[in-house]
Design an enzyme around this catalytic site. Sequence first.
Site, PDB file in Angstrom:
ATOM      1  N   LEU A  66       0.831  -1.199   0.000  1.00 58.41           N
ATOM      2  CA  LEU A  66       0.000   0.000   0.000  1.00 58.41           C
ATOM      3  C   LEU A  66       0.866   1.249   0.000  1.00 58.41           C
ATOM      4  CD1 LEU A  66      -2.888  -0.882   2.470  1.00 58.41           C
ATOM      5  CD2 LEU A  66      -2.436  -1.683   0.157  1.00 58.41           C
ATOM      6  N   GLY A 111       1.279  -5.253   1.425  1.00 58.89           N
ATOM      7  CA  GLY A 111       0.255  -5.406   0.392  1.00 58.89           C
ATOM      8  C   GLY A 111       0.764  -6.115  -0.857  1.00 58.89           C
ATOM      9  N   ASN A 135       4.823  -7.377   6.820  1.00 54.68           N
ATOM     10  CA  ASN A 135       5.661  -6.679   7.801  1.00 54.68           C
ATOM     11  C   ASN A 135       4.921  -5.556   8.525  1.00 54.68           C
ATOM     12  OD1 ASN A 135       5.548  -5.308   5.291  1.00 54.68           O
ATOM     13  ND2 ASN A 135       7.294  -4.051   5.857  1.00 54.68           N
ATOM     14  N   GLU A 136       3.589  -5.544   8.456  1.00 53.52           N
ATOM     15  CA  GLU A 136       2.811  -4.431   8.992  1.00 53.52           C
ATOM     16  C   GLU A 136       3.209  -4.007  10.411  1.00 53.52           C
ATOM     17  OE1 GLU A 136       1.660  -6.619   6.951  1.00 53.52           O
ATOM     18  OE2 GLU A 136       0.320  -5.636   5.532  1.00 53.52           O
TER      19      GLU A 136
HETATM   20  N1  CO8 Z   1       4.474   3.778   0.015  1.00 52.73           N
HETATM   21  C1  CO8 Z   1       4.913   4.990  -0.376  1.00 52.73           C
HETATM   22  N2  CO8 Z   1       6.186   5.231  -0.770  1.00 52.73           N
HETATM   23  C2  CO8 Z   1       7.048   4.207  -0.760  1.00 52.73           C
HETATM   24  C3  CO8 Z   1       6.655   2.922  -0.356  1.00 52.73           C
HETATM   25  C4  CO8 Z   1       5.295   2.712   0.042  1.00 52.73           C
HETATM   26  N3  CO8 Z   1       4.822   1.515   0.428  1.00 52.73           N
HETATM   27  N4  CO8 Z   1       7.722   2.095  -0.448  1.00 52.73           N
HETATM   28  C5  CO8 Z   1       8.747   2.854  -0.892  1.00 52.73           C
HETATM   29  N5  CO8 Z   1       8.357   4.126  -1.091  1.00 52.73           N
HETATM   30  C6  CO8 Z   1       9.156   5.238  -1.609  1.00 52.73           C
HETATM   31  C7  CO8 Z   1      10.411   5.484  -0.798  1.00 52.73           C
HETATM   32  O1  CO8 Z   1      10.147   6.308   0.309  1.00 52.73           O
HETATM   33  C8  CO8 Z   1      11.302   6.147  -1.813  1.00 52.73           C
HETATM   34  O2  CO8 Z   1      10.878   7.484  -1.942  1.00 52.73           O
HETATM   35  P1  CO8 Z   1      11.942   8.667  -2.326  1.00 52.73           P
HETATM   36  O3  CO8 Z   1      12.428   8.317  -3.692  1.00 52.73           O
HETATM   37  O4  CO8 Z   1      11.111   9.898  -2.271  1.00 52.73           O
HETATM   38  O5  CO8 Z   1      12.997   8.610  -1.263  1.00 52.73           O
HETATM   39  C9  CO8 Z   1      10.946   5.436  -3.119  1.00 52.73           C
HETATM   40  O6  CO8 Z   1       9.640   4.870  -2.895  1.00 52.73           O
HETATM   41  C10 CO8 Z   1      11.900   4.313  -3.485  1.00 52.73           C
HETATM   42  O7  CO8 Z   1      12.052   3.450  -2.369  1.00 52.73           O
HETATM   43  P2  CO8 Z   1      13.472   2.820  -1.954  1.00 52.73           P
HETATM   44  O8  CO8 Z   1      14.563   3.794  -2.203  1.00 52.73           O
HETATM   45  O9  CO8 Z   1      13.318   2.270  -0.572  1.00 52.73           O
HETATM   46  O10 CO8 Z   1      13.560   1.631  -3.042  1.00 52.73           O
HETATM   47  P3  CO8 Z   1      14.387   0.270  -2.935  1.00 52.73           P
HETATM   48  O11 CO8 Z   1      14.386  -0.292  -4.317  1.00 52.73           O
HETATM   49  O12 CO8 Z   1      15.673   0.456  -2.216  1.00 52.73           O
HETATM   50  O13 CO8 Z   1      13.488  -0.683  -1.990  1.00 52.73           O
HETATM   51  C11 CO8 Z   1      11.433  -1.597  -1.187  1.00 52.73           C
HETATM   52  C12 CO8 Z   1      12.227  -1.089  -2.399  1.00 52.73           C
HETATM   53  C13 CO8 Z   1      12.046  -2.892  -0.654  1.00 52.73           C
HETATM   54  C14 CO8 Z   1      10.013  -1.876  -1.663  1.00 52.73           C
HETATM   55  C15 CO8 Z   1      11.450  -0.529  -0.086  1.00 52.73           C
HETATM   56  O14 CO8 Z   1      11.070   0.714  -0.663  1.00 52.73           O
HETATM   57  C16 CO8 Z   1      10.547  -0.788   1.075  1.00 52.73           C
HETATM   58  O15 CO8 Z   1      10.828  -1.629   1.911  1.00 52.73           O
HETATM   59  N6  CO8 Z   1       9.409  -0.056   1.154  1.00 52.73           N
HETATM   60  C17 CO8 Z   1       8.499  -0.119   2.256  1.00 52.73           C
HETATM   61  C18 CO8 Z   1       7.516  -1.204   2.015  1.00 52.73           C
HETATM   62  C19 CO8 Z   1       6.538  -1.326   3.151  1.00 52.73           C
HETATM   63  O16 CO8 Z   1       6.881  -1.456   4.302  1.00 52.73           O
HETATM   64  N7  CO8 Z   1       5.247  -1.300   2.787  1.00 52.73           N
HETATM   65  C20 CO8 Z   1       4.214  -1.431   3.735  1.00 52.73           C
HETATM   66  C21 CO8 Z   1       3.007  -0.698   3.262  1.00 52.73           C
HETATM   67  S1  CO8 Z   1       1.632  -1.069   4.362  1.00 52.73           S
HETATM   68  C22 CO8 Z   1       0.725  -2.265   3.543  1.00 52.73           C
HETATM   69  O17 CO8 Z   1       0.978  -2.580   2.420  1.00 52.73           O
HETATM   70  C23 CO8 Z   1      -0.421  -2.943   4.247  1.00 52.73           C
HETATM   71  C24 CO8 Z   1      -1.051  -2.092   5.251  1.00 52.73           C
HETATM   72  C25 CO8 Z   1      -2.268  -2.714   5.879  1.00 52.73           C
HETATM   73  C26 CO8 Z   1      -3.054  -1.645   6.588  1.00 52.73           C
HETATM   74  C27 CO8 Z   1      -3.396  -2.014   7.972  1.00 52.73           C
HETATM   75  C28 CO8 Z   1      -3.793  -0.806   8.763  1.00 52.73           C
HETATM   76  C29 CO8 Z   1      -4.849  -1.079   9.747  1.00 52.73           C
END
Ligand code: CO8
Length: 260
Positions: A66, A111, A135-136
């Site tokens: 997400l 997600g 990993n939420e």
């Molecule tokens: N949302 C928004 N922006 C994001 C996200 C995301 N999920 N993931 C990465 N970005 C952004 C980064 O901040 C970065 O932004 P900027 O260029 O401005 O610095 C850009 O995307 C590129 O990211 P990275 O430099 O980190 O890229 P890498 O290729 O090194 O890594 C990864 C890619 C492994 C995907 C890494 O970005 C990462 O680990 N991201 C976080 C993923 C994460 O933890 N997602 C969880 C989302 S929550 C969800 O999906 C379920 C929620 C359920 C809701 C429950 C609530 C009740």
Amino acid sequence: TSPKIRVDFDQSTGVAVMHMQSPPVNSFSLDFLTEFCISLEKLEMDKGCRGLIITSSQPKVFSAGLDILEMYGKSPERCGEFWKAVQEMWLKLYSSNMVTMAAVCGSSPAGGCLMALTCDYRIMADNPRYSIGLNETQLGIVAPFWFRDTMANTVGHRTTEIALQLGILYSPSEALKIGLVDQLVPEDQVLTTATQTMTKWLAIPDHARQITKSMMRKPTIDKLTSSREADIQNFVSFITKDSIQKSLRLYLEMLKKRRG
Ligand code: CO8
């Protein structure tokens, strides 16, 4: 704006490939989810389309899950609209009549993992730099019951209990060991292997396979269908809490710093 989804449909095989192409990391924004669901619906309605492979055009990432920015600093109304779209994606994918396969060619947290889990079969690139999991809790948020159910239906209750509490992101080989993915192949063979595996699944008569799939998944789907509105309310009241907003802010800062 350029399309976030590219669909290649091969009429001769009846297999469509959906390429997620939303830079940088295929995160699920409301726009992304809307486009995804429209594409999926079109394929679902097309009698000639029997199989769907979902993959990513972005290097190193299947999907970052997400879009955190959709959950941070947004109005309750907007959060509700967003959550409804997340539910819609899951409902459509988990109940799809097509054979669905995830060609996981990069990292797939939260997600992204959920999307892969909705598929009938998962093939992942064997690159140890990639990870997959729900990993939420690491973000200070809680995977909803239908995320949990989808995981538990795949890897079992006990493994899910550990995975979700600790918010574990598994390496490909660990993911294979617990059954979170079904097969690992070299990076450049993920899509071709998915295509080959699809042939095997499509050899089974559709009606028999579809009824069997529905029998396995219907109770899980019905649980959300019958409580969608409550689930939206629950999400909105949780995500708009000050403490949760603070956790998300810290997580976003951590993401930026790690990059620095
Ligand atoms: N949302 C928004 N922006 C994001 C996200 C995301 N999920 N993931 C990465 N970005 C952004 C980064 O901040 C970065 O932004 P900027 O260029 O401005 O610095 C850009 O995307 C590129 O990211 P990275 O430099 O980190 O890229 P890498 O290729 O090194 O890594 C990864 C890619 C492994 C995907 C890494 O970005 C990462 O680990 N991201 C976080 C993923 C994460 O933890 N997602 C969880 C989302 S929550 C969800 O999906 C379920 C929620 C359920 C809701 C429950 C609530 C009740």
